[in-house]
Design a protein around this motif. Structure first.
Motif, PDB file in Angstrom:
ATOM      1  N   THR A 178      -8.096  -9.836 -11.761  1.00 32.76           N
ATOM      2  CA  THR A 178      -8.732  -8.719 -10.946  1.00 32.76           C
ATOM      3  C   THR A 178     -10.194  -8.660 -11.250  1.00 32.76           C
ATOM      4  O   THR A 178     -10.504  -8.661 -12.454  1.00 32.76           O
ATOM      5  CB  THR A 178      -8.353  -7.118 -11.450  1.00 32.76           C
ATOM      6  OG1 THR A 178      -6.844  -7.160 -11.058  1.00 32.76           O
ATOM      7  CG2 THR A 178      -9.092  -6.094 -10.426  1.00 32.76           C
ATOM      8  N   GLY A 179     -11.203  -8.701 -10.193  1.00 31.98           N
ATOM      9  CA  GLY A 179     -12.553  -8.802 -10.316  1.00 31.98           C
ATOM     10  C   GLY A 179     -13.024 -10.406 -10.494  1.00 31.98           C
ATOM     11  O   GLY A 179     -14.381 -10.583 -10.676  1.00 31.98           O
TER      12      GLY A 179
ATOM     13  N   LEU B 115      -4.185  -3.386  -5.331  1.00 27.72           N
ATOM     14  CA  LEU B 115      -4.401  -2.128  -6.145  1.00 27.72           C
ATOM     15  C   LEU B 115      -5.244  -2.506  -7.335  1.00 27.72           C
ATOM     16  O   LEU B 115      -5.075  -3.563  -7.999  1.00 27.72           O
ATOM     17  CB  LEU B 115      -3.368  -1.203  -6.463  1.00 27.72           C
ATOM     18  CG  LEU B 115      -2.120  -0.881  -5.450  1.00 27.72           C
ATOM     19  CD1 LEU B 115      -1.059  -0.258  -5.945  1.00 27.72           C
ATOM     20  CD2 LEU B 115      -3.147  -0.063  -4.617  1.00 27.72           C
ATOM     21  N   PRO B 116      -6.140  -1.552  -7.768  1.00 25.35           N
ATOM     22  CA  PRO B 116      -7.011  -1.816  -9.007  1.00 25.35           C
ATOM     23  C   PRO B 116      -6.161  -1.524 -10.293  1.00 25.35           C
ATOM     24  O   PRO B 116      -6.775  -1.934 -11.236  1.00 25.35           O
ATOM     25  CB  PRO B 116      -8.178  -0.817  -8.773  1.00 25.35           C
ATOM     26  CG  PRO B 116      -7.474   0.350  -7.981  1.00 25.35           C
ATOM     27  CD  PRO B 116      -6.527  -0.395  -6.788  1.00 25.35           C
ATOM     28  N   LYS B 117      -4.942  -0.818 -10.279  1.00 36.37           N
ATOM     29  CA  LYS B 117      -4.241  -0.909 -11.331  1.00 36.37           C
ATOM     30  C   LYS B 117      -2.686  -0.886 -11.086  1.00 36.37           C
ATOM     31  O   LYS B 117      -2.393  -1.048 -10.018  1.00 36.37           O
ATOM     32  CB  LYS B 117      -4.440   0.739 -11.862  1.00 36.37           C
ATOM     33  CG  LYS B 117      -5.849   1.234 -12.306  1.00 36.37           C
ATOM     34  CD  LYS B 117      -5.872   2.407 -12.719  1.00 36.37           C
ATOM     35  CE  LYS B 117      -7.523   3.029 -13.269  1.00 36.37           C
ATOM     36  NZ  LYS B 117      -7.518   4.361 -13.641  1.00 36.37           N
TER      37      LYS B 117
ATOM     38  N   TYR C 126      -0.683  -5.819  -8.057  1.00 32.77           N
ATOM     39  CA  TYR C 126      -1.615  -5.449  -8.842  1.00 32.77           C
ATOM     40  C   TYR C 126      -1.778  -6.992  -9.429  1.00 32.77           C
ATOM     41  O   TYR C 126      -1.074  -7.635  -9.898  1.00 32.77           O
ATOM     42  CB  TYR C 126      -1.478  -4.609 -10.052  1.00 32.77           C
ATOM     43  CG  TYR C 126      -2.254  -4.458 -11.110  1.00 32.77           C
ATOM     44  CD1 TYR C 126      -3.494  -4.274 -10.943  1.00 32.77           C
ATOM     45  CD2 TYR C 126      -1.957  -4.855 -12.243  1.00 32.77           C
ATOM     46  CE1 TYR C 126      -4.590  -4.413 -12.116  1.00 32.77           C
ATOM     47  CE2 TYR C 126      -2.800  -4.721 -13.773  1.00 32.77           C
ATOM     48  CZ  TYR C 126      -4.103  -4.404 -13.314  1.00 32.77           C
ATOM     49  OH  TYR C 126      -4.952  -4.674 -14.384  1.00 32.77           O
TER      50      TYR C 126
ATOM     51  N   VAL D 222     -11.172 -12.104  -6.470  1.00 31.31           N
ATOM     52  CA  VAL D 222     -11.509 -11.806  -5.351  1.00 31.31           C
ATOM     53  C   VAL D 222     -10.942 -12.558  -3.981  1.00 31.31           C
ATOM     54  O   VAL D 222     -10.839 -12.217  -3.261  1.00 31.31           O
ATOM     55  CB  VAL D 222     -13.078 -12.031  -5.341  1.00 31.31           C
ATOM     56  CG1 VAL D 222     -13.909 -11.586  -4.280  1.00 31.31           C
ATOM     57  CG2 VAL D 222     -13.582 -11.078  -6.512  1.00 31.31           C
TER      58      VAL D 222
ATOM     59  N   SER E  96       2.528  -3.723  -1.983  1.00 38.23           N
ATOM     60  CA  SER E  96       1.339  -3.732  -2.817  1.00 38.23           C
ATOM     61  C   SER E  96       1.681  -4.494  -3.886  1.00 38.23           C
ATOM     62  O   SER E  96       2.668  -4.975  -4.480  1.00 38.23           O
ATOM     63  CB  SER E  96       1.184  -2.080  -3.172  1.00 38.23           C
ATOM     64  OG  SER E  96       2.399  -1.828  -3.978  1.00 38.23           O
TER      65      SER E  96
ATOM     66  N   LYS F  46      -7.305 -11.707  -3.416  1.00 39.16           N
ATOM     67  CA  LYS F  46      -7.288 -10.345  -2.813  1.00 39.16           C
ATOM     68  C   LYS F  46      -7.737 -10.489  -1.375  1.00 39.16           C
ATOM     69  O   LYS F  46      -7.176  -9.977  -0.458  1.00 39.16           O
ATOM     70  CB  LYS F  46      -8.165  -9.424  -3.488  1.00 39.16           C
ATOM     71  CG  LYS F  46      -8.419  -7.887  -2.841  1.00 39.16           C
ATOM     72  CD  LYS F  46      -9.382  -6.908  -3.651  1.00 39.16           C
ATOM     73  CE  LYS F  46      -9.599  -5.667  -2.923  1.00 39.16           C
ATOM     74  NZ  LYS F  46     -10.327  -4.822  -3.729  1.00 39.16           N
TER      75      LYS F  46
END
Length: 214
Positions: free
Chosen positions: A51-52, A72-74, A46, A57, A44, A60
């Motif tokens: 992110t975003g 993971l988002p966090k 982060y 994107v 995993s 990911k």
């Protein structure tokens, strides 16, 4: 004649699809992977401040294409954390014509980052990736050149994603630390009793003290 010419494309359609299927099976048998799929040494990750963003994107999507690592988002629960230090897009003049007007530009995409583990220990030190593309310029084609510039930055972003993945894939797998049993320093593992502090009087025959007479 017209009906015959209309039937010709349908005759060649079946062999063409058979050729596509044969090539696909051959590539699969050779272990071919789509561009972007990656086997990373952690389960995993982060992506930090990426992110975003368009870069995050695409990164990911390529990471999860490998099927072994999730994004993971966090930061909580992530084995690896990407710390984005800087991200810049620049354009500088490359050449001028005889009238002193811009003839070519050089586009730069600079990305600096490092990789940490869950305990914030450095897995990959600060790394900078610099990509560049040259683009010609003409005032009469300004609108088309703006679109071309956007495409070149998009191409550099895809190249950047692949370079990041290659650097991630070159890392050693993150080892899980097992807790070893702790032996107390007060525990004596020797089965022989310690009598170093005890003074024993030897029982030697003939060494008995006489009893005083009454």
């Amino acid at each position: 004649m017209t009906s015959l010419s209309m039937q010709r494309p349908s005759r060649n359609l079946f062999p063409r699809w058979m050729l596509i299927f044969a090539l696909s099976a051959l590539l699969a048998a050779c272990g071919f992977h789509l561009r972007g799929s990656a086997n990373l040494p952690f389960k995993s990750i982060y992506l930090g401040s990426a992110t975003g963003t368009p870069l995050g994107v695409e990164l990911k999507r390529n990471i999860q294409a490998g099927g072994q690592t999730i994004v993971l988002p966090k930061a909580d629960g992530a084995e690896a954390i990407m710390d984005v230090i800087s991200q810049k897009q620049e354009k500088t003049i490359l050449t001028l014509n005889s009238q002193g007007q811009v003839r070519e530009y050089m586009l730069y995409y600079r990305f600096t980052f490092r990789l940490l583990d869950a305990q914030k220990k450095v897995l990959m030190p600060e790394t900078q990736i610099t990509l560049k593309r040259d683009i010609s310029y003409s005032q009469s084609e300004e609108l088309s050149k703006v679109a071309e510039e956007a495409l070149l930055y998009r191409d550099m972003q895809s190249d950047l994603v692949q370079q990041i993945l290659r650097r991630f894939g070159a890392l050693k797998p993150i080892a899980t630390t097992d807790t070893a049993p702790v032996v107390s320093p007060e525990t004596n593992t020797d089965s022989t009793p310690d009598t170093s502090g005890t003074l024993a009087t030897p029982n030697v025959p003939g060494n008995t003290q006489p009893t005083p007479a009454k």
